[in-house]
Enzyme design. Sequence first.
Site, PDB file in Angstrom:
ATOM      1  N   GLY A 276       0.775  -1.235   0.000  1.00 32.18           N
ATOM      2  CA  GLY A 276       0.000   0.000   0.000  1.00 32.18           C
ATOM      3  C   GLY A 276       0.806   1.285   0.000  1.00 32.18           C
TER       4      GLY A 276
ATOM      5  CD1 TRP B 172       4.778   2.780  -4.557  1.00 33.68           C
ATOM      6  CD2 TRP B 172       4.016   2.609  -6.652  1.00 33.68           C
ATOM      7  NE1 TRP B 172       5.843   2.512  -5.368  1.00 33.68           N
ATOM      8  CE2 TRP B 172       5.414   2.407  -6.648  1.00 33.68           C
ATOM      9  CE3 TRP B 172       3.321   2.539  -7.849  1.00 33.68           C
ATOM     10  CZ2 TRP B 172       6.131   2.148  -7.828  1.00 33.68           C
ATOM     11  CZ3 TRP B 172       4.022   2.272  -9.024  1.00 33.68           C
ATOM     12  CH2 TRP B 172       5.417   2.083  -9.003  1.00 33.68           C
TER      13      TRP B 172
ATOM     14  CG  ASP C 136      -1.428  -7.164  -4.495  1.00 38.56           C
ATOM     15  OD1 ASP C 136      -1.186  -8.382  -4.325  1.00 38.56           O
ATOM     16  OD2 ASP C 136      -0.550  -6.347  -4.802  1.00 38.56           O
TER      17      ASP C 136
ATOM     18  CG  ASP D 194      -5.261 -12.958 -11.011  1.00 36.98           C
ATOM     19  OD1 ASP D 194      -4.593 -11.981 -11.410  1.00 36.98           O
ATOM     20  OD2 ASP D 194      -5.050 -14.123 -11.369  1.00 36.98           O
TER      21      ASP D 194
ATOM     22  CG  ASP E 164       5.495  -1.871  -7.383  1.00 35.92           C
ATOM     23  OD1 ASP E 164       6.459  -1.908  -8.165  1.00 35.92           O
ATOM     24  OD2 ASP E 164       5.625  -1.947  -6.150  1.00 35.92           O
TER      25      ASP E 164
ATOM     26  CE  LYS F  14       7.894  -4.480  -9.496  1.00 38.48           C
ATOM     27  NZ  LYS F  14       8.035  -4.726  -8.046  1.00 38.48           N
TER      28      LYS F  14
END
Length: 231
Positions: A74, A76, A93, A109, A133, A173
């Site tokens: 959490g 970000w 997540d 998911d 991320d 990322k």
Amino acid sequence: MRGTGAGRQRVKTAKRRTAQSTRWLERQLNDPYVHRARAEGYRSRAAFKLTELDERFGLLKGVKRVVDLGIAPGGWSQVVRRTTPGAAIVGIDLLPVDPIDGVTIFEMDFMDDAAPGKLMEALGGAPDLVLSDMAANTVGHPQTDALRTMALVETALAFAVDVLRPGGTFVSKVFAGGADSALVAEMKRNFTTVKHAKPPASRKGSVEWFVVAQGFKGRAARPTQDAPALS
């Protein structure tokens, strides 16, 4: 645990602790970003990666709606919340995430067909910023791990292109070497600028980089493959 003459803390290998976990614990104890995160109330050192990317690219300036893909733990969303307290934020997540005031969190998911619809319904409008991320669970084979994570980047990009408002931003990322040429080409087709960056908070030995795509052109502004040729 004992201190060295230079102030660095060293961890003794416990009977049930592996050498790898001992090295990880030692690195955490001596990481200034870990100490900063605790002091400033962030859930992880990763918060400073977004802070540093924002300082360089102005990601959070004026944003009103934000999607955080791979939100756990959490950090970000905490940064977004503190920087732009009026923004609507939704995150998703596979892992459970403790509640964050002002953030809607889905434990599911992102690859689930229902996930994009749930995120957009909760957000209430087109986002200005899509953050990712996400990284695939590693199997220990670098090429396989890179391919699995790149598949997540591709899915996140497809989502961003579907939902971003014109002028919006996508941040993801990626592994060392950055996004592959085909993915970069797709980003350049949809965004005004595409750049790779490794913020100082990203450990030097880490293979992670970030790709920052800004100035979303909007779906209507992009040529389609079956569009008639201009005479």
